[in-house]
Write an enzyme that holds these catalytic residues in place. Sequence first.
Site, PDB file in Angstrom:
ATOM      1  N   ASP A   4      -4.415   7.333   8.268  1.00  0.00           N
ATOM      2  CA  ASP A   4      -5.514   6.430   8.645  1.00  0.00           C
ATOM      3  C   ASP A   4      -5.097   5.342   9.641  1.00  0.00           C
ATOM      4  O   ASP A   4      -5.811   4.364   9.806  1.00  0.00           O
ATOM      5  CB  ASP A   4      -6.089   5.773   7.383  1.00  0.00           C
ATOM      6  CG  ASP A   4      -5.056   4.905   6.679  1.00  0.00           C
ATOM      7  OD1 ASP A   4      -3.889   4.887   7.115  1.00  0.00           O
ATOM      8  OD2 ASP A   4      -5.410   4.225   5.695  1.00  0.00           O
ATOM      9  N   HIS A  42      -1.186   4.374   7.085  1.00  0.00           N
ATOM     10  CA  HIS A  42      -0.582   5.058   5.927  1.00  0.00           C
ATOM     11  C   HIS A  42      -0.331   6.540   6.186  1.00  0.00           C
ATOM     12  O   HIS A  42      -0.961   7.135   7.056  1.00  0.00           O
ATOM     13  CB  HIS A  42      -1.499   4.882   4.717  1.00  0.00           C
ATOM     14  CG  HIS A  42      -1.849   3.447   4.462  1.00  0.00           C
ATOM     15  ND1 HIS A  42      -3.077   2.922   4.756  1.00  0.00           N
ATOM     16  CD2 HIS A  42      -1.099   2.420   4.000  1.00  0.00           C
ATOM     17  CE1 HIS A  42      -3.083   1.627   4.460  1.00  0.00           C
ATOM     18  NE2 HIS A  42      -1.896   1.289   4.009  1.00  0.00           N
ATOM     19  N   SER A  52       0.805  -1.230   0.000  1.00  0.00           N
ATOM     20  CA  SER A  52       0.000   0.000   0.000  1.00  0.00           C
ATOM     21  C   SER A  52       0.832   1.271   0.000  1.00  0.00           C
ATOM     22  O   SER A  52       0.337   2.324  -0.387  1.00  0.00           O
ATOM     23  CB  SER A  52      -0.924   0.025   1.222  1.00  0.00           C
ATOM     24  OG  SER A  52      -0.157  -0.088   2.410  1.00  0.00           O
TER      25      SER A  52
END
Length: 383
Positions: free
Chosen positions: A346, A349, A41
Amino acid sequence: MEFPETNNKLITTLSFLLCMLSLTYASKNCDFPAIFNFGDSNSDTGGLAAAFSPPNSPFGETFFHMPAGRYSDGRLIIDFIAKSFSLPYLSAYLNSLGANFKHGANFATAASTIQIPTSIVPNGGYSPFYLDVQYEQFLQFISRSQIIREKGAMFAESVPERDYFEKALYTFDIGQNDLGAGFSGNLSVEEVNATVPDIVNSFSANVKKIYNLGARSFWIHNTGPLGCLAYIFESFPLAEKDSAGCAKAYNEVAQHFNLNLKESVAQLRKDLPLAVFTYVDIYSVKYSLFSEPEKHGFELPLVVCCGYGGKYNFSSNVRCGDTVAANGTQIVVGSCDRPSVRVNWDGVHYTEAANKFIFDQISTGAFSDPPIPLKMACHNTTH
Ligand SMILES: *[C@@H]1O[C@H](CO)[C@@H](O)[C@H](O)[C@H]1NC(C)=O
Ligand SMILES: *[C@@H]1O[C@H](CO)[C@@H](O)[C@H](O)[C@H]1NC(C)=O
Ligand SMILES: *[C@@H]1O[C@H](CO)[C@@H](O)[C@H](O)[C@H]1NC(C)=O
Ligand SMILES: *[C@@H]1O[C@H](CO)[C@@H](O)[C@H](O)[C@H]1NC(C)=O
């Protein structure tokens, strides 16, 4: 025989010019026509979103003004890398709508690991597209894209030219989830630490396979200080903290991973002398956001901007973009007021602002081994 005075001068001037020329050549900016990225990610520009379900609003709101398949409020480091070469933002390989692969492709998906994951979405937390699969996809991408090129104009515009594969920049940012999976899978910190050499060996084996397909310029990020992220604090509330408030032992395992990775990149450099390998110390840059946030214009680095509950504004049951019933009303977990001064978006991240800061630091070469800027990552300076 003696050269007349003027000839001596001429020779000196000529050799000076030649020397300047080779210096100029060595310091010439690289002309990467494409970027191929592998990772999780930290660099997913829409892969997991295309394969499964996309992140909701407010993901993407800062730059794209809508969710854009990225796990951030805006752009990622890989977006700033592409932009710095005036290349378009990378399309995710798995994205079948509106994608263009002329200047590269992104094989990264959120929740990807290097080693085969023990549990995958939707029954578990990890992406089925782990690094070996990303390699297989790249292998197919090379052959199929060249078949598609031959179909002519419109198709040719959507895929790279043959020689782009050798001239491209190959970027990597993966490993964090291998460590995370170990920690959440009931292994002790020491046990996870002991798995590091195997994880790094799998990484290195994939890099060699990608080299064998013609790749030459490699830009390899090490892993960040995951012990500074709220998802680790929530899972391991008793973890001992360092002076920045980060979970010490978890970061030590990340550092052990990075040491192994650095050594294995040095070995790749020896084994594959035709390639250029740049090892990039993302860890130190990210850690500085937690240890001295004010110096860099950030605040509350440990607290989540878009989250819900507890000391760190994070709960893994109620994530950014979710709706939660509280006191009889529905609350949407949205963004904090100023994501531009925040680090953690979040819980897992980074914000666009943090990603931009990290890019600005690493692109100079100050955090690279060898210490050459991103723009020169095609030049072999080690031999
Ligand atoms: C970890 O251990 C707990 C308690 O022993 C168990 O409930 C849980 O399923 C285990 N998790 C994994 C991933 O093995
Ligand atoms: C991880 O393993 C290395 C090598 O065995 C060791 O030096 C290091 O102290 C270990 N770190 C942790 C946190 O267990
Ligand atoms: C719910 O109400 C309590 C008491 O009024 C308050 O302390 C709490 O912050 C409220 N929770 C939310 C999510 O608004
Ligand atoms: C915590 O997250 C909420 C969204 O649920 C956000 O409105 C709030 O500003 C965040 N708090 C901090 C201190 O960032």
